[in-house]
Enzyme design. Structure first.
Site: not given
Ligand code: XMP
Length: 516
Positions: A54, A81-82, A171, A173, A230, A372
């Site tokens: 964050g 992290c945060y 991180h 990710e 979509d 997506k």
């Protein structure tokens, strides 16, 4: 019930990536705001909880905290992290503001063996990770130990193995942590015991069952088709669930790309045999847009005209009580405001099916849980053609927002031709799938040229191609000089009325992807 890893969001720019990475490993993950009611969290029965990064500092007064109850739920927790820092602070440790901020690549050294790392990282080598922090842990809560360090972060990874609480300062990710996905996968599968069986094949079955349950044995559904990925996947999925009780409405606003309207009719009407109402409303849209130059006015006119036409078509379908929409997960993630900022409207978006509340139709949104790229995977799972499933995004207002200034039929035809030549060149060069979106923009500028021995005074065209993961930010696609000159030559030679081509080299931000 699908096994779930819950991600509590503290407002990091990259929180979505945590869920995406986990899903890529076959583990279903959902994101909720950090201050979600604990009863709601418990009702989801997550197998593990991840606390995201964050933008705030945990040492600041009023900075966000995880609900204390999550630490008593008996499930593994992974703070990033945060998330690591607030976990430390909340469990009795201490976090201090660092003298220096650490951004970018760092090398991780393993300090103690942990099931989190086993088989992935060992003591002997260093492991590249991505750091982005100012604060750091100074004192660990009881029960925790350091399991990895880096030169800037002595508490780069920590663990309380007995409670299965883990924290990392880096991180995992982001792609700059090459083993990050594998680390998240280990947390989900080894520490939390997730089976990793969330695939598009299983999603397809679940989604079809859910549609049948919602719509019942008699219910009828209306679905707006745009020709985009979509709405197309939504329609095919619902058709598979309830067959002929689905009727698609295709509002043809005359602002589609070359050949696209025909393709929608051929594919859905003929090949899939889905009842299809084709509203050819080009005249109505172009009349209402006549002489309009302001981008927002164009968008609003198109949105309103779409609703008028769609409403009328929908009213002609007897007894339909449901409206299908291709809403995606990024649109439903509840946003977190930790800094209290407000945002301005850059563009009023118009989406197919973006209809007013008073339509009194119940929504069916079978793609609500998907990103997506997952919608594309689902389309492939459903056997849909690659040309459709892999198609670049196309905005609801269509070519109208790619013709700055007033729109005319002539300009639309010119743009359609030029756009088709440009996309053909990209496909032939094998570049289509590397690009998020490529399109041409017809500029309200004429310039002098010389073709053969004659003077020309024709339109200028801008071509654009960007890479992106979600359309929120975008980089210019680095075409080779040869490709650009080849495309420019093809367009000027093949499209009468265009004598100059420019390449738009603006990223987003500061530009937006579309010109209007
Ligand atoms: P911008 O131009 O805002 O576009 O950078 C970001 C992404 O959104 C698409 N876009 C739209 N899609 N209705 C849509 O369904 C709209 O009104 C609309 N406007 C922009 C754009 O093509 C890009 O992918």
């Amino acid at each position: 019930m699908t096994e779930l890893i819950l991600v509590l969001d503290f407002g990091s720019q990259v929180t979505q990536l945590i869920a995406r990475r986990l899903r890529e490993t076959g583990v279903y993950a959902e994101i909720l705001p950090f201050d979600t009611d604990t009863k709601r969290i418990a009702a989801l029965a997550p197998k593990g909880i991840i606390l995201s990064g964050g933008p705030m500092s945990v040492v600041d007064e009023g900075s966000p905290r995880a609900p204390m109850a999550v630490f008593d739920m008996g499930v593994p927790i992974f703070g990033i992290c945060y998330g690591q820092q607030t976990m430390c602070q909340q469990l009795g440790g201490k976090v201090i503001s660092g003298d220096t901020r650490e951004f970018g690549r760092a090398n991780l050294k393993i300090a103690a063996s942990s099931p989190l790392f086993q088989g992935l990282w060992d003591y002997d080598t260093q492991h590249q990770v991505w750091m982005s922090h100012g604060d750091k842990v100074d004192h660990l809560p009881d029960g925790f130990q350091v399991i990895a360090t880096s030169s800037g972060a002595p508490y780069a990874a920590i663990a309380d193995e007995s409670r299965k609480f883990y924290g990392v300062q880096f991180h995992p990710e982001v792609v700059h942590t090459p083993d990050g996905k594998a680390l998240l996968e280990r947390f989900a599968k080894v520490i939390c015991g997730c089976g990793g069986d969330w695939t598009m094949a299983s999603y397809r079955e679940q989604a079809i069952a859910a549609i049948r349950e919602k719509v019942g044995d008699e219910g009828k559904v209306i679905c707006g088709l745009s020709g985009g990925v979509d709405s197309s996947v939504t329609a095919v999925l619902i058709h598979e669930a309830i067959g002929e009780r689905l009727t698609c409405v295709f509002v043809d606003h005359g602002l589609m790309r070359k050949g696209e309207a025909d393709e929608v009719i051929r594919l859905f009407g003929d090949q899939y045999n889905i009842p299809l109402i084709h509203e050819n409303a080009a005249d109505l849209f172009l009349d209402r847009l006549d002489g309009v130059t302001d981008p927002e006015a164009k968008r609003k006119i198109i949105g309103a005209a779409f609703i008028d036409v769609f409403d009328k078509a929908a009213a002609s379908i007897d007894g339909a009580k449901f409206l299908a929409q291709g809403t995606l997960y990024p649109d439903v993630i509840e946003s977190v405001s930790v800094t209290g900022g407000t945002s301005v409207t850059i563009k009023s978006h118009h989406n197919v099916g973006g209809l007013p509340d008073d339509m009194a139709l119940e929504l069916v949104e079978p793609l609500r849980a998907l990103f997506k790229d997952e919608v594309r995977a689902l389309g492939r799972e459903l056997g849909m053609p690659e040309t459709l499933v892999g198609r670049h995004p196309f905005p609801g207002p269509g070519l109208a927002i790619r013709i700055p200034g007033a729109i005319t039929r002539e300009k639309l035809d010119l743009l359609r031709e030029a756009d088709a030549v440009y996309l053909d060149a990209i496909r032939k060069a094998g570049l289509y799938d590397e690009i998020w979106q490529a399109f041409a923009v017809l500029l309200p500028v004429r310039s002098v040229g010389v073709m053969g021995d004659a003077r020309s005074y024709d339109h200028a065209l801008a071509i654009r191609a960007v890479t992106s993961t979600d359309g929120m930010t975008a980089d210019v696609y680095p075409f080779s000089h040869d490709f650009l000159t080849h495309v420019a030559t093809r367009i000027v030679n093949e499209v009468k009325g265009i004598n100059r081509v420019t390449y738009d080299i603006t990223s987003k931000p500061p530009g937006t992807i579309e010109w209007e």
